[in-house]
Structures are given as structure tokens and as C-alpha cells.
Design an enzyme around this catalytic site. Structure first.
Site, PDB file in Angstrom:
ATOM      1  N   LYS A   1     -11.638  75.731  13.028  1.00  0.00           N
ATOM      2  CA  LYS A   1     -10.393  76.446  12.744  1.00  0.00           C
ATOM      3  C   LYS A   1     -10.857  78.678  12.685  1.00  0.00           C
ATOM      4  CE  LYS A   1      -6.437  78.043   9.094  1.00  0.00           C
ATOM      5  NZ  LYS A   1      -5.924  77.395   7.644  1.00  0.00           N
TER       6      LYS A   1
ATOM      7  N   SER B   1      -1.461  76.194   7.607  1.00  0.00           N
ATOM      8  CA  SER B   1      -1.613  77.055   9.006  1.00  0.00           C
ATOM      9  C   SER B   1      -2.391  76.708   9.531  1.00  0.00           C
ATOM     10  CB  SER B   1      -2.213  78.685   8.077  1.00  0.00           C
ATOM     11  OG  SER B   1      -3.425  78.062   7.092  1.00  0.00           O
TER      12      SER B   1
ATOM     13  N   SER C   1      -2.356  74.189   3.619  1.00  0.00           N
ATOM     14  CA  SER C   1      -2.632  74.267   4.936  1.00  0.00           C
ATOM     15  C   SER C   1      -3.481  73.226   5.734  1.00  0.00           C
ATOM     16  CB  SER C   1      -3.016  75.592   5.269  1.00  0.00           C
ATOM     17  OG  SER C   1      -1.725  76.523   5.407  1.00  0.00           O
TER      18      SER C   1
HETATM   19  N1  GLN Z   1       2.282  77.685   3.668  1.00  0.00           N
HETATM   20  C1  GLN Z   1       1.615  78.386   2.222  1.00  0.00           C
HETATM   21  C2  GLN Z   1       1.488  79.506   2.461  1.00  0.00           C
HETATM   22  O1  GLN Z   1       1.641  80.190   3.360  1.00  0.00           O
HETATM   23  C3  GLN Z   1      -0.203  77.621   2.762  1.00  0.00           C
HETATM   24  C4  GLN Z   1      -0.778  78.711   3.376  1.00  0.00           C
HETATM   25  C5  GLN Z   1      -2.398  78.125   3.275  1.00  0.00           C
HETATM   26  O2  GLN Z   1      -2.696  76.655   2.516  1.00  0.00           O
HETATM   27  N2  GLN Z   1      -3.562  78.986   3.936  1.00  0.00           N
HETATM   28  O3  GLN Z   1       0.845  79.971   1.315  1.00  0.00           O
END
Ligand code: GLN
Length: 490
Positions: A74, A152, A176
């Protein structure tokens, strides 16, 4: 046609059926031929050099668990000498001066970095649509619709599901790893907080962020986690616990296991097809010797609101370092220092990141700190206490990973609250620091994957992986291949 796992590739390398250079070349050409937009950058020369070095070591009879296995990273992980963008214009062209511990550890076990995967900007999002480098296409999209891969870690999920990499790293602050795993038919594991070092992983919300594996199987997740986990002096929240082999319990029987099913995870807002599939998946565990019990996490409705105070608060502080002075982007026209900061941040950050910074700065400001931030921390404690109470009655908790299957690109991008609701089931585990995974649990009538969410007590990843692995021995959902996977196989 069948999925290709790290475990299988490792056997092929050991028996001399293929080489790391051959494998790496194959994946690089798949990446080139794909239109999922799963990668932000690749460095074919560097990947092939790493593969050749792995083949050399094997030639000298030296081996290690991940020797020669290509893994995508990532783009939140710094890799020395490599562009690391975190999905943001702010870091476009930023070349990291050091390597994240997790990446270093994977490399120390012999793996080959295949490239940097796309992601929501600064890991904020659930659809990958907030990436400065464009949306990612879910490999499970039907012919007449383009679906999001989740976020994400959407690029990592799409890469593995499309056969562009056998496995990838992800990070999980509120879901995410697990939400995109669920949308793309993968196994995704968020370890206990502190299990994997955060050094070199660009910070979003430091008290919640965790790195973890995204794979086709629990067996592969165990292999990767064994390499990724471990104490690191350079991360003050890293856990100083003994090194573990996370594969050691995979084949244990589940006889006598008690599964808790929190009733709050089957309430309003849950898609009925998802509910049916998840209930059927949990029922499958009875045949494996488990007992199913209804439990309650009475404060779970407080998880989303407290997360959306705590995570933006920490983000507003973490992201203050991106001011045009030291890293990446700087606005070109400015009159003085304050004007330079303002223009750099206005032009460099996308809308979602700005929204989080504003919410976070507000929640931390004097006068509001007690009303929002302190309050959210107290709710966090209540949520954590709920888990402690539930685990007195069961060994693992199960429910849906997400309220719905993957949705269409652009369908929720203008509605932040509906986007935030994606993480309603995943966020509690982050707030409590618990290990949690999403595994493949079946398909809707439209052939969209659905994930089963497993949460276990602190530091019990090995047991969690055993529970996931046993299910994968009696089901074949995880072997299904996405319709747009490259070559029809991965
Ligand atoms: N979707 C969640 C957010 O936008 C989690 C994101 C994540 O786990 N990095 O905060």
C-alpha cells in the site's frame, strides 16, 4: 482455474517449477495489462532485481518463508528511494528517505516488492474515490456497472482480487483492510493494536492505525503476519511480546468453540441478502463443532460517533506536518509564510482530508475539547468494556463486515455520512485495539462477494486465523475468481 496463493507459489519456487524472476515478470505484465488502476507506481527494474537476488539465494540453498514471493505494498508505507504518496497530491513526487519496518520485515523474509498500490487520500475513505490518483475499479464489477473496491486499501484489494499480486499489505484505522477485503472477496486481517510497527507508515490516527495482510486465504495471512509482526523500538506503541508463528494453530479442531453473535450487528441498515449470507456462514461453524450464542455489545451505536471525533482529531494533528516546508508539494505563488502554508494546504489536500482536519481541529479546540474529544475517549472505554464482557461468554465474535456489498462508483461520493456508515461494524475493533478479520462468506444474487467479520480477544490472532482457516477448509468462496481478473485466473 484456481486462485494462486503465497503458499502455492512458495511450493512452486521450492520445487523449481518457476523462479522468482519468472513470477515477478508475469505479475508485472498483468499489472500492465489491467485497467483497475490498482497501482500508483511500479518500478519493474527494482522488482526484478529483488527477484533475481531471491533466486540467487535459493541457488545457494538459502531459504526463508517468503523467499521470492511478490507482494504489493500500500502506498502508505515509506520505502527508501521510492515515491510514497499516501494517495495525495501533497506527496506526489515525495521520495521516502527510509523504509517502513513492516516492509523491511517482509523483505527480510525474502519477499519481492511488486509496487505501490492505490488508496484513499491519507487512508481516509471507504471507496478509494478520494485518491488523487483516481478511483480503483472493483474486479468483481459486473459488465454493466463499475463498482468501488472499498477503501482505503482499495488498490491492494483490487490488485489481489484481479490477480495482479498474490497478496498485499493494507492498513486499517476503522476498517480499511476488512471492508475492501469484503468487497473484493479476500481474507483481510487487522492485527491487535501494537502488533505491527507503525514506523514508516504515514500516520492517520495514531491510536487506531494498524498494518495487516490482504490475501486469498487465512493460511497466507498467517504466513504474512508472522513476517510483519514484532517489536520495534522505533514505534513507542509497538508491543514488546514474544515473536509468534501465526500458522501454528491453523489445523486445530474447532470442537468446543463458542461463537458470540452480537445482536447489534444485525440491526437497521443491514442489507437483507448480506444478513442471510452471513447467518448461513455462521451456521456452517456448527458443523465444525462450534456453539453459537447471542450476545450484546450495548454501546456499539456509540462507536461511529466516537471514531469520527477521535480519528479526525488525531489526523488534524498528524497532518499538520504537510505544510509545504519539508515534504512533497508546495504552492508556487505566495506572498509570505502564512500565505504559503494556506495555499499549499488548500491546493495539496482533497476535500475529504480537509473535512477531517477541520472536524478534528474543532474537536480539539479549547472550549470544545471536553465536550467532544474527552467524551469520545470515554465512549471508547465503554466500547472496550463491552468486548471484555462479551468475551467472558464466547471465544470469538462474528457478524457482517459491512452493511452492504460493493456499491457503484460515484453513488455515495457526495454523501460523507453514508460513506462513514460503511465502517459501522469494523470500527469497534479499532477503538478497542482488538484483532479482527474479514473472510469470504458467499455471494449475492448479483455475484457480489460478502464478508464474514471475526473479532477475537486481544493478541489472539493465531486462534482467529485457525477459526478462519477451518471455515476455508469446508467452503470454496475464497477460491472464486473475479470476472475481470487478468487472464481469467489469478
Ligand atoms: N473508512 C474509514 C475512514 O475513512 C476507515 C479508514 C481506514 O481504516 N483507514 O476513516
Amino acid at each position: 482455474m484456481t486462485i494462486t496463493t503465497l503458499t502455492k507459489l512458495s511450493d512452486m519456487l521450492a520445487s523449481g517449477k518457476t523462479s522468482s524472476v519468472e513470477l515477478t515478470q508475469d505479475y508485472l505484465s498483468r499489472i500492465k495489462n489491467s485497467n483497475h488502476n490498482a497501482f500508483i507506481s511500479i518500478d519493474a527494474e527494482q522488482s526484478l532485481a529483488e527477484a533475481a537476488a531471491a533466486d540467487d539465494l535459493r541457488g545457494q540453498q538459502k531459504t526463508s518463508p517468503l523467499l521470492g514471493l511478490p507482494i504489493a505494498q500500500k502506498d502508505i508505507f515509506c520505502i527508501d528511494g521510492t515515491q510514497t504518496t499516501c494517495g495525495s497530491k501533497m506527496l506526489e513526487g515525495f521520495i521516502a528517505p527510509y523504509t517502513a519496518t513492516v516492509v523491511d520485515k517482509l523483505k527480510a523474509q525474502g519477499s519481492v516488492n511488486l509496487g505501490k498500490t492505490n488508496m484513499d487520500e491519507f487512508a481516509m475513505g471507504s471507496s478509494n474515490e478520494s485518491s488523487y490518483f483516481g478511483a480503483v475499479i472493483n474486479p468483481w464489477s459486473p459488465a454493466n456497472e463499475t463498482l468501488v473496491p472499498g477503501g482505503s486499501s482499495g488498490g491492494s484489494a483490487a490488485a489481489v482480487a484481479a490477480g495482479l499480486a498474490p497478496a498485499a499489505t493494507g492498513t486499517d484505522t476503522g476498517g480499511s483492510i476488512r471492508q475492501p477485503a469484503s468487497f473484493c472477496n479476500l481474507t483481510g486481517l487487522k492485527p491487535s493494536y501494537g502488533r505491527c510497527s507503525r514506523y514508516g507508515m504515514i500516520a492517520f490516527a495514531s491510536s487506531l492505525d494498524q498494518a495487516g495482510p490482504m490475501t486469498h486465504t487465512a493460511e497466507d495471512a498467517a504466513l504474512m503476519l508472522t513476517a510483519m509482526a514484532g517489536f520495534d523500538q522505533r514505534d513507542s506503541t509497538s508491543l514488546n511480546v514474544p515473536q509468534e508463528d501465526f500458522s501454528r494453530l491453523l489445523n486445530e479442531s474447532l470442537n468446543g468453540l463458542t461463537i458470540g453473535v452480537p445482536k447489534e450487528f444485525f440491526g437497521e441498515g443491514l442489507d437483507s441478502e448480506v444478513a442471510t449470507l452471513v447467518e448461513a456462514a455462521i451456521k456452517e461453524y456448527e458443523a465444525l463443532g462450534a456453539t453459537i450464542k447471542s450476545v450484546s455489545l450495548p454501546n456499539s451505536h456509540l462507536a461511529l460517533p466516537s471514531y469520527y471525533v477521535i480519528a479526525p482529531a488525531e489526523a488534524s494533528s498528524n497532518l499538520s506536518r504537510f505544510d509545504g516546508v519539508r515534504y512533497g508539494f508546495r504552492a508556487s505563488d505566495y506572498t509570505d509564510l502564512v500565505d504559503m502554508y494556506t495555499k499549499t494546504r488548500t491546493e495539496g489536500f482533497g476535500d475529504e482530508v480537509k473535512r477531517r482536519i477541520m472536524i478534528g481541529a474543532y474537536a480539539l479546540s479549547s472550549g470544545y475539547y471536553d465536550a467532544y474529544y474527552s467524551k469520545a475517549q470515554k465512549l471508547r472505554r465503554l466500547i472496550s468494556n463491552d468486548f471484555d464482557a462479551a468475551f467472558e461468554q464466547c471465544d470469538v465474535l462474528m457478524g457482517p463486515t459491512t452493511p452492504s456489498p460493493a456499491f457503484a462508483i460515484n453513488s455515495r461520493a457526495d454523501d460523507p455520512v453514508s460513506m462513514y456508515l460503511n465502517d459501522i461494524y469494523t470500527i469497534p475493533a479499532n477503538l478497542a485495539g482488538l484483532p479482527a478479520a474479514s473472510i469470504q462468506a458467499g455471494f449475492t444474487n448479483n455475484n457480489l462477494p460478502v464478508g464474514l467479520h471475526l473479532i477475537s480477544p486481544y493478541l489472539q490472532e493465531a486462534k482467529l486465523l485457525n477459526i478462519a482457516h477451518q471455515y476455508q477448509q469446508v467452503t470454496d468462496w475464497h477460491t472464486r475468481i473475479a470476472p475481470t481478473a487478468i487472464g481469467g485466473s489469478n
